[in-house]
Write an enzyme that holds these catalytic residues in place. Sequence first.
Site, PDB file in Angstrom:
ATOM      1  N   GLY A 288      23.998 -62.754 -79.801  1.00  0.00           N
ATOM      2  CA  GLY A 288      24.720 -61.430 -79.441  1.00  0.00           C
ATOM      3  C   GLY A 288      25.066 -60.427 -80.662  1.00  0.00           C
ATOM      4  O   GLY A 288      24.476 -60.505 -81.496  1.00  0.00           O
TER       5      GLY A 288
ATOM      6  N   LYS B  91       0.705 -48.167 -66.479  1.00  0.00           N
ATOM      7  CA  LYS B  91       1.130 -49.641 -66.266  1.00  0.00           C
ATOM      8  C   LYS B  91       0.031 -50.288 -65.416  1.00  0.00           C
ATOM      9  O   LYS B  91      -0.340 -51.225 -65.388  1.00  0.00           O
ATOM     10  CB  LYS B  91       2.466 -49.611 -65.707  1.00  0.00           C
ATOM     11  CG  LYS B  91       3.946 -49.618 -66.400  1.00  0.00           C
ATOM     12  CD  LYS B  91       3.677 -51.052 -67.306  1.00  0.00           C
ATOM     13  CE  LYS B  91       4.418 -51.022 -68.644  1.00  0.00           C
ATOM     14  NZ  LYS B  91       3.882 -50.123 -69.431  1.00  0.00           N
TER      15      LYS B  91
ATOM     16  N   HIS C 178      -3.754 -26.323 -60.107  1.00  0.00           N
ATOM     17  CA  HIS C 178      -4.676 -26.060 -61.189  1.00  0.00           C
ATOM     18  C   HIS C 178      -5.835 -27.030 -61.364  1.00  0.00           C
ATOM     19  O   HIS C 178      -6.481 -26.976 -62.405  1.00  0.00           O
ATOM     20  CB  HIS C 178      -4.015 -25.798 -62.558  1.00  0.00           C
ATOM     21  CG  HIS C 178      -2.726 -24.842 -62.389  1.00  0.00           C
ATOM     22  ND1 HIS C 178      -2.835 -23.420 -62.398  1.00  0.00           N
ATOM     23  CD2 HIS C 178      -1.561 -25.195 -62.181  1.00  0.00           C
ATOM     24  CE1 HIS C 178      -1.769 -22.987 -62.122  1.00  0.00           C
ATOM     25  NE2 HIS C 178      -0.898 -23.529 -61.964  1.00  0.00           N
TER      26      HIS C 178
HETATM   27  C1  AGP Z   1       2.758 -50.369 -73.373  1.00  0.00           C
HETATM   28  O1  AGP Z   1       2.640 -51.194 -72.000  1.00  0.00           O
HETATM   29  C2  AGP Z   1       1.471 -51.012 -74.055  1.00  0.00           C
HETATM   30  N1  AGP Z   1       1.661 -52.136 -74.633  1.00  0.00           N
HETATM   31  C3  AGP Z   1       1.026 -49.867 -75.297  1.00  0.00           C
HETATM   32  O2  AGP Z   1       0.884 -48.607 -74.809  1.00  0.00           O
HETATM   33  C4  AGP Z   1       2.194 -49.838 -76.361  1.00  0.00           C
HETATM   34  O3  AGP Z   1       3.435 -48.900 -75.774  1.00  0.00           O
HETATM   35  C5  AGP Z   1       1.622 -49.012 -77.463  1.00  0.00           C
HETATM   36  O4  AGP Z   1       0.601 -49.732 -78.058  1.00  0.00           O
HETATM   37  C6  AGP Z   1       2.840 -49.067 -78.561  1.00  0.00           C
HETATM   38  O5  AGP Z   1       3.197 -50.124 -79.214  1.00  0.00           O
HETATM   39  P1  AGP Z   1       4.653 -50.078 -80.128  1.00  0.00           P
HETATM   40  O6  AGP Z   1       5.737 -49.509 -79.196  1.00  0.00           O
HETATM   41  O7  AGP Z   1       4.894 -51.643 -80.376  1.00  0.00           O
HETATM   42  O8  AGP Z   1       4.397 -49.180 -81.292  1.00  0.00           O
END
Ligand code: AGP
Length: 629
Positions: free
Chosen positions: A114, A502, A521
């Site tokens: 924590g 996602k 657009h």
């Molecule tokens: C997100 O779900 C993916 N795993 C990917 O887009 C990720 O956010 C991106 O590779 C950046 O990673 P980081 O935040 O560790 O820099």
Amino acid sequence: MCGIVGYVGHAGAGQTGPDSKAHTALDVILEGLRRLEYRGYDSAGIAVLADGRIDSRKKAGKLTNLEQELAADPLPSSQTGIGHTRWATHGGPTDRNAHPHVVDGGNLALIHNGIIENFAEHKAALVADGVEFLSETDTEVAAALLAKVYNDEAEGDLTRAMQLTSQRLEGAFTLLAIHKDHPDVVVASRRNSPLVVGLGDGENFLGSDVSGFIDFTRRAVELAQDQVVTITPDSFAITDFFGNPAEGKEFTVDWDAAAAEKDGYPSFMQKEIHDQPEAVLQTLLGRSDIDGRLTLDEMRIDPEELKKVDKIIVLACGTSAYAGHVAKYAIETWCRIPTEVELAHEFRYREPIITPTTLVVSLSQSGETMDTLMAVRYAKEQGARTMAICNTNGSTIPRESDAVLYTHAGPEIAVASTKAFLAQIVAAYLLGLYLAQLRGNKFQGEIKDILADLGKIPAKIQTVLDNAEQIQALAREMKDTQSVLFLGRHVGFPVALEGALKLKEIAYIHAEGFAAGELKHGPIALIEEGQVVFIVVPSPRGRDSLHSKVVSNIQEVRARGARTFVIAEEGDEAVKAYAEQVFYIPETQPLLAPLLTTVPLQLFAAELAAAKGYDVDQPRNLAKSVTVE
Ligand code: AGP
């Protein structure tokens, strides 16, 4: 979060348990820490009590480093001990900062999970009292305080000392302690951090979750908020922080060990989606005082320099970039500083305009994304001040930045980012409010009100999670759909982008997010009979024109045959006429809404991928951290 294991048992105990063999404290603790490795950590340690002495070993890095240390320099055989895997928050991942912390001349050992918010004031008082500290951790302060209370007030009663100490600590903590005066006792305390008791025959256990002892017993007792528990080989006693006896809720663990690592959820992603209230709470903890004044103590950029910042550039990739897009709306609204959000891999190839009054903020869960790291290095070469918002203490990007604001989402195991995404948004909001406080863009009262609203978000996320089944049922029904569009406006636009990502990354479905205003657009040409469209609707209490415009967008796509699924604020009746289903989220400030509107889209993607039989946690072609350009 950290892994915690405690054990106490009679010599030879364990022969009637699931593995039918006698256990030493070392056996149980090492096995438990191995089970807890999934939680992610960057150091590990053990302390045992034998023949009136406490011995401990602790090492940075993985458990194998500790095991090598133990092979080279064994601990004495013991039936009482505590063990810990640390996910660094205060203080980097080093041997010295690893737990347990042994204090008071070797009399007492403590481990902690924590964040102790008021450790600084206790540390100052203890230093004034002549206590010397070896580490940078809040945990060592808690250990020294417990030893002082034990010696000066509790008259040798370890349980009483833990009760008194726990009353004086603020923040989130699970504490386990052993003392040389009490050979077969482990005492523990919890506030805003998990702890369960495992019940054996002639032995008892403690764990940050049941994984810590599931190989030895399936009988467990869950502890409630603000409780202290004392275990011996034949007993356990629970009290509140004031010594009043309390009851724990006994249960039998019916998960197998693998499921226990996911707290019973079918995947780490689904566990981490449900960890989001805690991730937001932990990221907010300790960063403002009761007057709403922000104290970003890791901010190592001179406030006078921050006052001169005339442009902010946010650098990130993927989901983290979408967190940046959400934060842009808030930072520009609160601070009135022009804020650009750049895909890190594009940034340095476009000859960006950078000056010494440019603040470059990187967003990265892993802190190792090469695209983002190279962009940060470029920005530094061009003279910008750099700040990292990161979830991994001691990783490369924060190490190479001028300042860091750690998110405290805990380790994120699933490749698809969820809790780290919300925590990044919260951390970026804290930065925006900090800058507004420094530069006087907002009255202190206004900042306090926004912080108060942020403080209500964990419970509101929980409300959304409690209603998860509605959108999970839709996901199962839609498992064969081939295309999903996501529309959003204002802060809902990056949420639409994240919802699409996602679905792409774990369900391998064509999905695309658009600004709702962009429909006419071009994208409206995609709409045909049966096209699935999710629409993230702004609050009707915000800029009214936005709400009515998005309702019109729903009408436009529905009129062309789309199946419309709407994420809207509780009480928004206007959307019902045009939605096949409405997924309501609790009311909040419009700028904070992404912390709630994202959650149904995460749940939808995770459930749909699971319905398709895909590996939700390790989707094809992807890595958790993209360490190559
Ligand atoms: C997100 O779900 C993916 N795993 C990917 O887009 C990720 O956010 C991106 O590779 C950046 O990673 P980081 O935040 O560790 O820099």
